[in-house]
Design a protein around this motif. Structure first.
Motif, short mmCIF file in Angstrom:
data_model
loop_
_atom_site.label_atom_id
_atom_site.label_comp_id
_atom_site.label_asym_id
_atom_site.label_seq_id
_atom_site.Cartn_x
_atom_site.Cartn_y
_atom_site.Cartn_z
N CYS A 180 142.43 13.63 -20.30
CA CYS A 180 141.66 13.87 -19.07
C CYS A 180 141.19 14.93 -19.14
CB CYS A 180 143.07 14.33 -18.26
SG CYS A 180 144.15 12.88 -17.85
N ARG A 181 140.07 15.02 -18.33
CA ARG A 181 139.30 16.12 -18.05
C ARG A 181 140.37 17.34 -17.24
NH1 ARG A 181 134.67 13.99 -14.52
NH2 ARG A 181 135.12 15.65 -13.51
N PRO A 240 138.92 11.02 -16.35
CA PRO A 240 137.69 11.28 -16.94
C PRO A 240 136.55 10.42 -16.45
CG PRO A 240 139.07 9.90 -18.27
CD PRO A 240 139.86 10.38 -17.20
N GLY A 298 136.87 11.40 -11.64
CA GLY A 298 137.29 12.94 -11.26
C GLY A 298 138.46 13.10 -10.35
#
Length: 176
Positions: free
Chosen positions: A100-101, A135, A138
């Protein structure tokens, strides 16, 4: 002033229609309360899967929802974690958060972006907040509140085979 809006008449709705409305958060409080109090139908899990499958644009079979926007799905004979918009986050029994971000809030200024000053009770010297984002979209998938340098946690790893075998009475459609 009284609220004159009424919930749609679901008195004659099918069990699938009610489950779909539940997953889509379209039930009135009274309907939700009725579902919570009623015995669970044996078909509820399959109906829930159908309702979630209607929310996604990809074809892989959902095996188990992990969260509002996160699923374990069957792909190419194996189970993987996938987001609602289609980001593939690795094997079902791995740490999907690592794909993930991440937004890490470490300072008082970072925390004030999400908490009003009069409600900020977190000591930024002792705690950081990690927001794990899809990703692609968001969308926030999970949030951890942990001491700085703490390893990235795996919330839980379900026993898929046992769930399907012991709870649903059928074999898992993929090898794990």
């Amino acid at each position: 002033m009284t609220d004159t809006t009424e919930a749609p008449d679901r008195a004659n709705a099918s069990s699938q229609d009610m489950t779909t409305a539940l997953v889509q958060r379209k039930l009135a409080w009274e309907e939700l309360l009725g579902l919570m109090r009623a015995p669970k139908e044996p078909s509820r899990f399959d109906e829930t899967i159908v309702a979630h499958q209607q929310l996604v644009d990809w074809d892989e079979q959902i095996l188990l929802p992990l969260g509002e926007n996160l699923y374990i799905v069957a792909k190419d004979g194996r189970a993987i974690v996938k987001t609602r918009v289609g980001a593939e986050l690795g094997p079902w029994d791995g740490n999907w958060k690592m794909q993930c971000r991440v937004i890490v809030r470490r300072t008082r200024a970072d925390l004030l972006e999400i908490y009003p000053e009069d409600q900020l009770t977190i000591d930024s010297d002792l705690i950081e907040i990690r927001e794990f984002l899809c990703p692609i979209s968001g969308t926030v998938l999970d949030v951890d509140c942990v001491p700085p340098t703490y390893p990235v946690e795996v919330d839980f790893t379900p026993d898929l085979a046992a769930f399907y075998r012991d709870w649903l009475g059928r074999e898992l459609p993929v090898a794990v």
